[in-house]
Design an enzyme around this catalytic site. Sequence first.
Site, mmCIF file in Angstrom:
data_model
loop_
_atom_site.group_PDB
_atom_site.id
_atom_site.type_symbol
_atom_site.label_atom_id
_atom_site.label_comp_id
_atom_site.label_asym_id
_atom_site.label_seq_id
_atom_site.Cartn_x
_atom_site.Cartn_y
_atom_site.Cartn_z
ATOM 1 N N ASP A 58 -34.600 41.371 63.402
ATOM 2 C CA ASP A 58 -35.514 40.801 62.448
ATOM 3 C C ASP A 58 -36.075 39.469 62.849
ATOM 4 O O ASP A 58 -35.295 38.273 62.929
ATOM 5 C CB ASP A 58 -34.656 40.565 61.069
ATOM 6 C CG ASP A 58 -35.443 39.826 59.982
ATOM 7 O OD1 ASP A 58 -36.580 39.481 60.424
ATOM 8 O OD2 ASP A 58 -35.066 39.675 58.989
ATOM 9 N N TRP A 110 -30.249 37.076 55.147
ATOM 10 C CA TRP A 110 -30.836 38.250 55.345
ATOM 11 C C TRP A 110 -30.269 39.079 56.368
ATOM 12 O O TRP A 110 -30.297 40.355 56.504
ATOM 13 C CB TRP A 110 -32.284 37.782 56.384
ATOM 14 C CG TRP A 110 -33.182 36.805 55.425
ATOM 15 C CD1 TRP A 110 -33.403 35.377 55.556
ATOM 16 C CD2 TRP A 110 -33.833 37.093 54.255
ATOM 17 N NE1 TRP A 110 -34.175 35.074 54.779
ATOM 18 C CE2 TRP A 110 -34.372 35.901 53.585
ATOM 19 C CE3 TRP A 110 -33.879 38.258 53.330
ATOM 20 C CZ2 TRP A 110 -35.145 35.918 52.556
ATOM 21 C CZ3 TRP A 110 -34.447 38.277 52.189
ATOM 22 C CH2 TRP A 110 -35.140 37.178 51.635
ATOM 23 N N LYS A 133 -44.531 34.463 57.334
ATOM 24 C CA LYS A 133 -43.997 33.160 57.843
ATOM 25 C C LYS A 133 -44.854 32.687 58.878
ATOM 26 O O LYS A 133 -45.133 31.468 59.032
ATOM 27 C CB LYS A 133 -42.675 33.315 58.550
ATOM 28 C CG LYS A 133 -41.617 34.113 57.551
ATOM 29 C CD LYS A 133 -41.105 33.408 56.350
ATOM 30 C CE LYS A 133 -40.405 33.921 55.252
ATOM 31 N NZ LYS A 133 -39.470 34.982 55.610
HETATM 32 C C1 LIG Z 1 -38.435 35.681 54.707
HETATM 33 C C2 LIG Z 1 -37.589 36.398 55.455
HETATM 34 C C3 LIG Z 1 -36.825 37.934 55.198
HETATM 35 C C4 LIG Z 1 -37.639 38.588 53.771
HETATM 36 O O1 LIG Z 1 -38.767 39.106 54.233
HETATM 37 P P1 LIG Z 1 -39.622 40.025 53.004
HETATM 38 O O2 LIG Z 1 -40.959 40.257 53.639
HETATM 39 O O3 LIG Z 1 -39.718 39.033 51.556
HETATM 40 O O4 LIG Z 1 -38.712 41.179 52.852
HETATM 41 C C5 LIG Z 1 -36.136 38.499 55.748
HETATM 42 N N1 LIG Z 1 -35.579 38.144 57.076
HETATM 43 C C6 LIG Z 1 -36.104 36.731 57.507
HETATM 44 C C7 LIG Z 1 -35.594 36.288 58.591
HETATM 45 C C8 LIG Z 1 -37.044 35.979 56.672
HETATM 46 O O5 LIG Z 1 -37.281 34.682 56.845
#
Ligand SMILES: *Cc1c(COP(=O)(O)O)cnc(C)c1O
Length: 357
Positions: A167, A99, A191
Site C-alpha cells: 500500500d 491502514w 495523497k
Molecule cells: C489514505 C490512506 C488509505 C485509505 O485510502 P482510501 O482511498 O480512503 O481507501 C489507505 N492507506 C494509506 C497508507 C493511506 O494513506
Amino acid sequence: MKKHNFYAGPSILPEFTKEKTAEAILNFAGTELSVMEISHRSKEFVAVMEEARQLIRELLDVPEGYTVLFLQGGASLQFLMAPMNLLKTKAAYLNTGVWASKALKEAKTFVGEVVEVASSKDKNFNYIPKNFVVPADVDFLHYTSNNTIYGTEILKDPEVPVPLVCDMSSDILSRPVDVSKYDLIYAGAQKNLGPSGATVVIVKNAALGKVNRPIPTMLNYQTHIDNDSMFNTPATVPVFGCLQTLRWLKELGGVSAIEKKNKEKAELLYAEIDRNKMFASTVPDPADRSRMNVTFVMNPEYAELEAPFGAFAKARGLLGLAGHRSVGGFRASLYNALPLESVQALVETMKAFEKEN
Ligand SMILES: *Cc1c(COP(=O)(O)O)cnc(C)c1O
C-alpha cells in the site's frame, strides 16, 4: 494571505494540475465539451487514460510483464482485492498502523493462513519493526510503505525472499522503488497524485490466475487488465487530474528529482522540531521518520500551548496541521506538490511561537 496546505489527504496538488483541470472542465481537448460530460470511450478520453498509465510506467520504471490500472474504491478496496486475487495458501502482513491493520483484517476474511510477522502497536505505531522473519512459504509480504497517521516510512524495499505487496497510498512517486520486487502496488490518488476517486494499481501479470476461489468480475484484476481499465466507467475527472500531475512530475525530472526535494523539505522540518524546545517528534528513531507526513507534539512542559500553537499557525495561513486523533498534536504533510516555501513558513512560525512564549 498566502495559504500553505498541509492536509493529509485529499491534499495539495500542483498549480499546473488545478489549472489544466479547470480548463478541461469547460473545454476538454478542444471538444468544447467538459471532461465531465464526454464519453470515456471517446478518443480524447482514451488518450488521457493511456498517457496516464504510460507515464506511471515511465516514472516508476515499471518492467515488462506488469500492468498499470486506474481503478476505484480507494486503497480500502485493495485491502480485499489483493488477498482475493493473490492469496493461495498463506500470506505475511507487517502491521505498522491503522491502514496496515485494516489490510490484515480483510486478508483474514479469505480462506488461507495470514501471519502477522511483526507489529509496532505496542508503542502506538511510532516505529518500524526490525529483524522480523518472513516465512519462506508465504505467497507474499504485505506492507504499508508510509504510515500516514503515525509519520513513519519504510524508505527501502524490504529485503525478503518472497514477492512484496504494498500500500503506497501516501508515498507513491515520492522516490524510486524497485517494482520488480512486487507482485502488486496500490495507491489511492488523493495523497500524491490527484483528486480522490481514482486508485493506481501496478500488478504483475504472472502473479494472477493462481487462486482457487471464485473472484467476482469487478474484483478480478484480470478483468481490468483485459479491458484497459475501462471495464466499467472509470473516474474520468480524477484520472484527468492524475495525468496532469504525472506530466508535471515528468517535467520536473521524475521521481529522483522529486526525492531530492522531498528529502530537503523533511530534513528542514525535522531539524526545527529537534532544535525547538517546545516541540518533539512522535517518532524517536530518525531512520523511521516519514518524509511525507511529519508528526509532532508539544513537549510535556508546553502541553497547554498545543491549541494556541494551532491557532497561531492557522492565523499565519498554515492549514491542515491538526494531527490524527489517534496521535494528537500536529501533522505536516509534505507531499510532492508542497513547495519548500511552505515548509520554511512552518519553520518560521515555530520559531516565532517559541520566541513569543
Ligand atoms: C489514505 C490512506 C488509505 C485509505 O485510502 P482510501 O482511498 O480512503 O481507501 C489507505 N492507506 C494509506 C497508507 C493511506 O494513506
